[in-house]
Design a protein around this motif. Structure first.
Motif, PDB file in Angstrom:
ATOM      1  N   GLU A   1     -55.722 -30.582   2.769  1.00  0.00           N
ATOM      2  CA  GLU A   1     -56.957 -30.770   3.534  1.00  0.00           C
ATOM      3  C   GLU A   1     -57.139 -29.716   4.610  1.00  0.00           C
ATOM      4  OE1 GLU A   1     -56.802 -34.681   5.045  1.00  0.00           O
ATOM      5  OE2 GLU A   1     -56.978 -35.669   3.079  1.00  0.00           O
ATOM      6  N   ALA A   2     -56.172 -28.803   4.743  1.00  0.00           N
ATOM      7  CA  ALA A   2     -56.282 -27.748   5.762  1.00  0.00           C
ATOM      8  C   ALA A   2     -57.361 -26.749   5.356  1.00  0.00           C
ATOM      9  CB  ALA A   2     -54.943 -27.043   5.930  1.00  0.00           C
ATOM     10  N   PRO A   3     -58.013 -26.152   6.341  1.00  0.00           N
ATOM     11  CA  PRO A   3     -59.034 -25.151   6.005  1.00  0.00           C
ATOM     12  C   PRO A   3     -58.401 -23.917   5.372  1.00  0.00           C
ATOM     13  CG  PRO A   3     -58.628 -25.222   8.381  1.00  0.00           C
ATOM     14  CD  PRO A   3     -57.897 -26.378   7.805  1.00  0.00           C
TER      15      PRO A   3
ATOM     16  N   ASP B   1     -53.969 -16.636   5.139  1.00  0.00           N
ATOM     17  CA  ASP B   1     -52.576 -17.056   4.974  1.00  0.00           C
ATOM     18  C   ASP B   1     -52.446 -18.244   4.015  1.00  0.00           C
ATOM     19  OD1 ASP B   1     -51.838 -15.108   6.747  1.00  0.00           O
ATOM     20  OD2 ASP B   1     -51.939 -16.452   8.490  1.00  0.00           O
ATOM     21  N   ARG B   2     -53.520 -18.997   3.825  1.00  0.00           N
ATOM     22  CA  ARG B   2     -53.482 -20.163   2.938  1.00  0.00           C
ATOM     23  C   ARG B   2     -54.710 -20.112   2.023  1.00  0.00           C
ATOM     24  NH1 ARG B   2     -51.022 -25.333   3.556  1.00  0.00           N
ATOM     25  NH2 ARG B   2     -50.319 -24.731   5.643  1.00  0.00           N
TER      26      ARG B   2
ATOM     27  N   GLU C   1     -47.551 -23.792  -6.756  1.00  0.00           N
ATOM     28  CA  GLU C   1     -47.556 -22.970  -5.539  1.00  0.00           C
ATOM     29  C   GLU C   1     -47.553 -23.842  -4.296  1.00  0.00           C
ATOM     30  OE1 GLU C   1     -47.423 -19.562  -3.328  1.00  0.00           O
ATOM     31  OE2 GLU C   1     -47.264 -19.754  -5.518  1.00  0.00           O
ATOM     32  N   CYS C   2     -48.370 -24.877  -4.288  1.00  0.00           N
ATOM     33  CA  CYS C   2     -48.434 -25.764  -3.114  1.00  0.00           C
ATOM     34  C   CYS C   2     -47.170 -26.595  -2.973  1.00  0.00           C
ATOM     35  CB  CYS C   2     -49.653 -26.667  -3.227  1.00  0.00           C
ATOM     36  SG  CYS C   2     -51.216 -25.759  -3.214  1.00  0.00           S
ATOM     37  N   LEU C   3     -46.542 -26.943  -4.094  1.00  0.00           N
ATOM     38  CA  LEU C   3     -45.285 -27.701  -4.033  1.00  0.00           C
ATOM     39  C   LEU C   3     -44.189 -26.854  -3.395  1.00  0.00           C
ATOM     40  CD1 LEU C   3     -43.855 -30.330  -4.819  1.00  0.00           C
ATOM     41  CD2 LEU C   3     -43.319 -29.304  -7.026  1.00  0.00           C
ATOM     42  N   LYS C   4     -44.142 -25.575  -3.702  1.00  0.00           N
ATOM     43  CA  LYS C   4     -43.158 -24.699  -3.078  1.00  0.00           C
ATOM     44  C   LYS C   4     -43.386 -24.612  -1.571  1.00  0.00           C
ATOM     45  CE  LYS C   4     -42.872 -21.817  -7.220  1.00  0.00           C
ATOM     46  NZ  LYS C   4     -43.163 -20.456  -7.760  1.00  0.00           N
ATOM     47  N   GLU C   5     -44.649 -24.476  -1.156  1.00  0.00           N
ATOM     48  CA  GLU C   5     -44.946 -24.396   0.281  1.00  0.00           C
ATOM     49  C   GLU C   5     -44.566 -25.692   0.986  1.00  0.00           C
ATOM     50  OE1 GLU C   5     -48.855 -23.215   1.221  1.00  0.00           O
ATOM     51  OE2 GLU C   5     -48.814 -21.371   0.019  1.00  0.00           O
TER      52      GLU C   5
END
Length: 342
Positions: free
Chosen positions: A2-4, A8-9, A27-31
């Protein structure tokens, strides 16, 4: 998620909607895992629940951890019921799961249960294989199917009686108990095998009673003394303060007592009642396929010429007895003359 979004993201932000694409999910699971490891007091190891990555940061597995209402117990029966119930519950779910989860399995605190189950299954397997080997050895040495079966039945009874006696004494299956029961077959087969061979080589091949009497008279004293001395050796281990030595002494005494009783009061009576007579159930080849074996049914006669160093045995049909007698006599005379010259 939910972050904008930012430079960097660019992926793991509000623009990504569920269901996520595979590359977005990985990719999001690694972060997320990197952020979790940076939190204070968070220790991740190979036993921690969560995703697993290979050296190339590719997702290869997922560990899901959940509590149960089954307390950890050293009782094999309780843990076996729980393990069986859990396996029956999860196996259908895993078979019908999506491709990435269909090859999953479950684990837990089953280390001691696994040891117990391995000992139980291994003991049964080793006893079964030992009985098969004993059956084969007795069959090869006696060359009689009936005697091999009776002997193996006697050995099996010794094993069952010994195991039942250990249970009545309060023994629980452990590494030592599993090893002792596995070697019981080798100790139990000795006396029965001696009686079996004595029964085979008895001179009265046609009478069961006389063959049993021959086996008992020739081998009874030796077998009884062997059982007594081994029994005393086991009794000498009983005063030991080491539990392993004490248990092994009890085991030796039980095996010797059961083996002696069953070989004398089970195996011999069975042979006396329904033991093979003559060539019944015999694997030995007949006179037509064996060289130098003479039988009355083929009307053969055995001619023996014996000197101090030469013994000649010939089996011939009745129709050719006279020529063979002459031939054997001349050959024996020639052999004796050669020896005299030498």
């Amino acid at each position: 998620m939910e972050a904008p979004c930012s430079s960097d993201r660019p992926v793991c932000c509000e623009t990504s909607k569920f269901p996520y694409r595979p590359y977005v999910f990985e990719e999001c699971l690694k972060e997320a895992m990197n952020e979790i490891t940076l939190q204070p007091g968070m220790m991740l190891n190979k036993y921690t629940a969560g995703p697993r990555f290979d050296r190339n940061d590719k997702l290869i597995g997922l560990i899901v951890e959940m509590p149960t209402n089954q307390p950890l117990s050293a009782s094999f029966k309780e843990m076996d019921v729980f393990y069986t119930h859990l396996e029956q519950f999860l196996s259908p779910l895993l078979r019908s799961a999506p491709f990435g989860l269909a090859s999953g399995w479950f684990i837990g605190d089953f280390q001691f249960y696994s040891l117990q189950k391995g000992l139980y299954d291994g003991t049964l397997t080793s006893v079964g294989l030992s009985l098969l080997v004993a059956q084969f050895v007795i069959l090869v040495t006696s060359r009689n199917i009936a005697i091999a079966l009776f002997a193996n039945l006697s050995v099996a009874c010794v094993i069952f009686v010994t195991a039942a006696s250990l249970v009545l004494l309060g023994w629980e299956l452990n590494v030592l108990e599993s090893v002792t029961i596995s070697i019981a077959v080798g100790l139990a087969v000795d006396f029965t095998a001696h009686y079996a061979i004595a029964y085979i080589v008895a001179p009265s091949s046609g009478d069961r009673q006389q063959r049993v009497e021959f086996a008992a008279s020739r081998m009874g004293a030796a077998i009884s003394m062997a059982a007594l001395t081994t029994f005393i050796a086991g009794a000498g281990l009983l005063p030991s303060n080491v539990l392993a030595y004490n248990h092994f002494g009890v085991f030796i005494m039980l095996v010797m007592a059961a083996s002696w009783l069953y070989s004398n009061y089970f195996f011999l009576p069975v042979l006396s009642a329904i033991g093979p007579q003559g060539s019944c159930c015999d694997l030995r080849c007949s006179s037509s396929c064996c060289t130098g074996i003479a039988t009355d049914s083929d009307e053969h006669t055995t001619i023996m010429t014996e000197t101090s160093s030469v013994k000649v045995t010939c089996a011939t049909p009745a129709s050719s007895r006279a020529p063979m007698l002459s031939s054997v006599s001349s050959n024996a005379t020639e052999i004796i003359e050669r020896q005299t010259v030498i």
